[in-house]
Design a protein around this motif. Structure first.
Motif, PDB file in Angstrom:
ATOM      1  N   SER A 142       0.971  -0.979   0.020  1.00 20.64           N
ATOM      2  CA  SER A 142      -0.116   0.531  -0.161  1.00 20.64           C
ATOM      3  C   SER A 142       0.966   1.251  -0.622  1.00 20.64           C
ATOM      4  O   SER A 142       2.125   1.164   0.507  1.00 20.64           O
ATOM      5  CB  SER A 142      -0.640  -0.802   1.279  1.00 20.64           C
ATOM      6  N   THR A 168       2.965  12.434   3.795  1.00 23.93           N
ATOM      7  CA  THR A 168       1.185  11.677   3.118  1.00 23.93           C
ATOM      8  C   THR A 168       0.885  12.493   2.442  1.00 23.93           C
ATOM      9  O   THR A 168      -0.429  11.985   2.315  1.00 23.93           O
ATOM     10  CB  THR A 168       0.831  11.893   4.621  1.00 23.93           C
ATOM     11  N   ASP A 172      -3.724   7.407   1.796  1.00 16.96           N
ATOM     12  CA  ASP A 172      -5.194   7.823   2.281  1.00 16.96           C
ATOM     13  C   ASP A 172      -5.073   8.093   3.790  1.00 16.96           C
ATOM     14  O   ASP A 172      -4.129   7.619   3.802  1.00 16.96           O
ATOM     15  CB  ASP A 172      -5.773   7.037   1.961  1.00 16.96           C
ATOM     16  N   LYS A 174      -5.807   5.737   6.184  1.00 18.60           N
ATOM     17  CA  LYS A 174      -4.951   4.517   7.060  1.00 18.60           C
ATOM     18  C   LYS A 174      -3.565   4.974   6.859  1.00 18.60           C
ATOM     19  O   LYS A 174      -2.784   5.053   8.153  1.00 18.60           O
ATOM     20  CB  LYS A 174      -5.356   3.696   6.060  1.00 18.60           C
ATOM     21  N   ARG A 177      -2.513   7.792   8.880  1.00 19.25           N
ATOM     22  CA  ARG A 177      -1.504   7.566  10.434  1.00 19.25           C
ATOM     23  C   ARG A 177      -0.652   6.099  10.452  1.00 19.25           C
ATOM     24  O   ARG A 177       0.180   6.492  11.742  1.00 19.25           O
ATOM     25  CB  ARG A 177      -3.256   6.574  10.366  1.00 19.25           C
ATOM     26  N   GLU A 178      -0.489   5.756   9.839  1.00 19.84           N
ATOM     27  CA  GLU A 178       0.364   4.985   9.663  1.00 19.84           C
ATOM     28  C   GLU A 178       2.112   5.767   9.459  1.00 19.84           C
ATOM     29  O   GLU A 178       2.414   5.184  10.688  1.00 19.84           O
ATOM     30  CB  GLU A 178       0.661   3.853   8.555  1.00 19.84           C
TER      31      GLU A 178
END
Length: 274
Positions: A142, A168, A172, A174, A177-178
């Motif tokens: 991803s 970022t 997306d 998610k 956040r990672e």
């Protein structure tokens, strides 16, 4: 760790006219500090990021990294081992067909012996929670996972500081956040110096200190609370203040006796319930 003194950067536009991208910037970043740099498009924040590991050189003033002047060509190799860069698009930084081989690319080019490379690769992948993907092909990951591999590739060079330029922007929620979780871990668990360029105010709120840029200058700076409670000043620069801070401001205008430094939803809810 990093000292900028009267730093100036000028480039030529399509018509050949001089454009001042950075105008007498003074900025000191301490070792182990997490600094977010925010600003609207064209404010100079990405140009500033590229000065921190000598991808760009000053047209005036000075940029010093770990005591090394970036304008001295003899220092470039060492400076780039002190400061690693992570860019917007991880695909532009991934060069190998297997994750662990990509992370090993930097140390191999530094001439580090095989056993130490193996140790660095394993440590770097563990630091970004990608150890289980060491044998995977990067193109199957991803966006957030690819960006974590790119960060691991920088970590394997063992820098003291990582500069992340809008890391970022292409991810997306998610994936975003990672990356934030990874950056916080590097700061808290490894004591790394983090310079985080972003237009996302939520991400900037994780920093120790926030620098606000406008038209090549530092407009103002301070702690997260000091910066994000200045709702009107942020909006004048085309930046979005936290929603809780905006609501608290409007309520104060309407006569509610709320504190001036409310910036999170939790703080607003607590103040209203009280």
């Amino acid at each position: 760790m990093i000292y900028l003194e009267n730093l100036k950067h000028v480039y030529k536009d399509a018509e050949g006219d001089d454009i001042t991208a950075l105008d007498e910037i003074d900025l000191h970043i301490k070792k182990g500090e997490f600094v977010a740099i925010i600003g609207a498009n064209g404010s100079g924040k990405s140009t500033l990021a590229r000065h921190l590991n000598a991808l760009l050189l000053p047209d005036g003033g000075k940029c010093t990294v770990a005591g090394l002047d970036t304008a001295d060509e003899k220092n470039l190799w060492e400076i780039r081992q002190h400061v690693g860069m992570v860019f917007q698009n991880p695909d532009n930084q991934i060069v190998a067909s297997i994750v662990e081989e990509d992370v090993a690319f930097g140390p191999e080019n530094l001439g580090i012996e095989a056993g130490e490379i193996r140790r660095r690769v394993d440590k770097a992948l563990a630091a970004v929670d990608m150890a289980d993907y060491a044998k995977h092909a990067p193109h199957l990951l991803s966006g957030g996972q690819k960006q974590r591999v790119a960060i691991a590739g920088v970590l394997a060079i063992a820098p003291e500081c990582i500069v992340l330029d809008e890391p970022t922007a292409m991810l997306d929620p998610k994936g975003r956040r990672e990356i934030i979780k990874t950056v916080k871990k590097l700061k808290e668990d490894y004591g790394m110096t983090i310079v985080y360029i972003t237009h996302n105010m939520t991400e900037a709120m994780e920093a120790d200190r926030v620098i606000v840029m406008d038209k090549g200058k530092i407009s103002f700076s301070g702690t997260v609370r000091e910066v994000f409670s200045r709702v009107t000043d942020l909006e004048k620069l085309g930046l979005e203040a936290p929603l809780a801070a905006k609501i608290a401001l409007e309520l104060r205008k309407a006569g509610a006796g709320l504190k001036k430094d409310i910036i999170t939803d939790e703080e607003l809810a607590e103040a209203l319930c009280r």
